[in-house]
Design a protein around this motif. Structure first.
Motif, short mmCIF file in Angstrom:
data_model
loop_
_atom_site.label_atom_id
_atom_site.label_comp_id
_atom_site.label_asym_id
_atom_site.label_seq_id
_atom_site.Cartn_x
_atom_site.Cartn_y
_atom_site.Cartn_z
N GLY A 180 -25.16 2.95 -17.52
CA GLY A 180 -24.47 2.10 -16.54
C GLY A 180 -24.43 0.72 -17.16
O GLY A 180 -25.33 0.36 -17.93
N ASP A 181 -23.40 -0.08 -16.82
CA ASP A 181 -23.19 -1.37 -17.48
C ASP A 181 -22.58 -2.32 -16.46
O ASP A 181 -21.51 -2.04 -15.91
CB ASP A 181 -22.24 -1.13 -18.67
CG ASP A 181 -21.96 -2.37 -19.50
OD1 ASP A 181 -22.52 -3.43 -19.21
OD2 ASP A 181 -21.16 -2.23 -20.46
N SER A 182 -23.26 -3.42 -16.19
CA SER A 182 -22.69 -4.41 -15.26
C SER A 182 -23.18 -5.80 -15.62
O SER A 182 -24.37 -6.02 -15.81
CB SER A 182 -23.11 -4.09 -13.82
OG SER A 182 -22.68 -5.09 -12.93
N ILE A 242 -15.08 3.97 -16.62
CA ILE A 242 -14.78 2.80 -17.44
C ILE A 242 -15.52 1.57 -16.91
O ILE A 242 -15.84 1.48 -15.72
CB ILE A 242 -13.26 2.49 -17.49
CG1 ILE A 242 -12.68 2.25 -16.09
CG2 ILE A 242 -12.49 3.61 -18.21
CD1 ILE A 242 -11.23 1.77 -16.09
N ALA A 243 -15.76 0.64 -17.83
CA ALA A 243 -16.31 -0.67 -17.45
C ALA A 243 -15.17 -1.68 -17.54
O ALA A 243 -14.54 -1.81 -18.59
CB ALA A 243 -17.45 -1.06 -18.37
N VAL A 244 -14.90 -2.35 -16.42
CA VAL A 244 -13.89 -3.41 -16.38
C VAL A 244 -14.66 -4.72 -16.35
O VAL A 244 -15.58 -4.88 -15.54
CB VAL A 244 -13.00 -3.26 -15.12
CG1 VAL A 244 -11.99 -4.40 -15.03
CG2 VAL A 244 -12.29 -1.91 -15.14
N GLY A 304 -13.36 -4.49 -22.09
CA GLY A 304 -14.05 -3.43 -21.38
C GLY A 304 -13.91 -2.13 -22.17
O GLY A 304 -13.26 -2.08 -23.22
N HIS A 305 -14.47 -1.05 -21.61
CA HIS A 305 -14.63 0.17 -22.42
C HIS A 305 -14.96 1.36 -21.53
O HIS A 305 -15.40 1.19 -20.39
CB HIS A 305 -15.76 -0.05 -23.42
CG HIS A 305 -17.01 -0.60 -22.79
ND1 HIS A 305 -18.03 0.18 -22.34
CD2 HIS A 305 -17.37 -1.88 -22.49
CE1 HIS A 305 -18.97 -0.59 -21.80
NE2 HIS A 305 -18.59 -1.85 -21.87
N GLY A 306 -14.78 2.56 -22.08
CA GLY A 306 -15.30 3.75 -21.43
C GLY A 306 -16.82 3.72 -21.48
O GLY A 306 -17.42 3.04 -22.32
N PHE A 331 -17.81 -10.98 -15.19
CA PHE A 331 -18.13 -10.07 -14.08
C PHE A 331 -17.69 -8.67 -14.48
O PHE A 331 -16.54 -8.47 -14.88
CB PHE A 331 -17.43 -10.51 -12.79
CG PHE A 331 -18.04 -11.77 -12.20
CD1 PHE A 331 -18.94 -11.69 -11.15
CD2 PHE A 331 -17.72 -13.01 -12.70
CE1 PHE A 331 -19.52 -12.84 -10.60
CE2 PHE A 331 -18.29 -14.17 -12.17
CZ PHE A 331 -19.19 -14.08 -11.11
N GLU A 332 -18.60 -7.72 -14.35
CA GLU A 332 -18.33 -6.36 -14.84
C GLU A 332 -18.92 -5.32 -13.92
O GLU A 332 -20.08 -5.43 -13.50
CB GLU A 332 -18.98 -6.20 -16.23
CG GLU A 332 -18.94 -4.78 -16.78
CD GLU A 332 -19.70 -4.63 -18.10
OE1 GLU A 332 -20.71 -5.34 -18.29
OE2 GLU A 332 -19.27 -3.82 -18.93
N HIS A 333 -18.11 -4.29 -13.62
CA HIS A 333 -18.63 -3.09 -12.96
C HIS A 333 -18.26 -1.86 -13.78
O HIS A 333 -17.19 -1.82 -14.40
CB HIS A 333 -18.01 -2.91 -11.58
CG HIS A 333 -18.75 -3.58 -10.47
ND1 HIS A 333 -20.12 -3.47 -10.30
CD2 HIS A 333 -18.31 -4.35 -9.44
CE1 HIS A 333 -20.48 -4.15 -9.21
NE2 HIS A 333 -19.41 -4.70 -8.68
CO CO Z 1 -19.66 -3.61 -20.99
#
Ligand code: CO
Ligand code: MF3
Length: 248
Positions: free
Chosen positions: A104-106, A198-200, A167-169, A231-233
């Protein structure tokens, strides 16, 4: 190749995302003037481990810390150390956790004490840019729709869009295909399908969009020294839209 996650993988990614979101909530009360960034980093590491996960950033391509902590003009990948947060700073915590092999990435940017109106403006509109990008996420949409939306919002608010980082998968690797740029053209790029994750992550600057890399080979800063926010989810693509996995 862009992978479609199985229901088992999605369950693991929900847990990984929840741990990341909870780590943000856990750290927020500590983001006060006087705390060192290495203290924040070790609190993050201990919390992530207590939850049965590992900090994905640690030793990722040689990265020396557990989470990325970037202050003011630092855009991404700041490395924790003896530096203390000061009243009026903004600080980005970019937190990645790996649970049973899935990530997970935020990232989120926080005000420390009382920040200037300019910095408040930057935080408000970078967060909104994230949701503008997420509004585009849905099976059948193109990746370019996300970037086009983020870029239009940022430009309308006079903020510089960082282009060098995207961002990325996300999956059993922290960074997977596709790239998800914060700029672009509608109806271009890969088509999203239900089950992709995906991470936006818009990174927007108060001044110029230009950035450069410091001598530590990690920390990216704005070319003009003006503040930057991030800011990333991590989200699951669905037929109706998206589900945020890193809720906070
Ligand atoms: Co990221
Ligand atoms: N969320 C960061 C990114 O997507 C994670 C970086 S881990 C690091 O770039 F080790 F490269 F810092």
């Amino acid at each position: 190749m862009i992978t479609i996650k199985s229901s088992r993988e999605i369950e693991l990614m929900r847990v990984a995302g929840e741990i990341v979101g909870d780590t943000h909530k856990y750290l927020m009360p500590y983001l006060k003037p006087g705390i060192t960034t290495e203290k924040i980093d070790s609190l993050a590491r201990d919390y992530i481990i207590k939850r049965g996960a590992t900090p994905s950033c640690y030793h990722y391509e040689g990265y020396p810390a557990n989470i990325c902590i970037s202050i003011n003009e630092e855009v991404v990948h700041g490395i924790a150390g003896k530096r203390k947060l000061k009243d009026g700073d903004i600080v980005t915590l970019d937190i990645c956790a790996c649970y049973k092999g899935y990530h997970g990435d935020s990232a989120w940017t926080y005000p420390v004490g009382n920040v200037s109106d300019e910095k408040k403006y930057l935080l408000e509109h970078t967060e909104k840019a994230l949701y503008e990008g997420l509004k585009e996420v849905k099976a059948g949409a193109h990746v370019g729709d996300i970037g086009a939306s983020v870029e239009a919002y940022a430009t309308a608010h006079n903020l510089g869009v960082v282009k060098e980082l995207v961002g990325h998968g996300v999956g059993n690797h922290l960074h997977e295909e596709p790239d998800v740029p914060n700029y672009g053209k509608r109806n271009t790029g890969p088509v999203l399908k239900a089950g992709m994750v995906i991470a936006v992550e818009p990174m927007l600057n108060l001044g110029t969009a230009n950035v450069y890399l410091l001598d530590d080979d990690w920390t990216v800063i704005t070319a003009d020294g003006m503040p930057s926010a991030h800011f990333e989810h991590t989200v699951l693509v669905t037929d109706e839209g998206y589900t945020i996995l890193t809720k906070r």
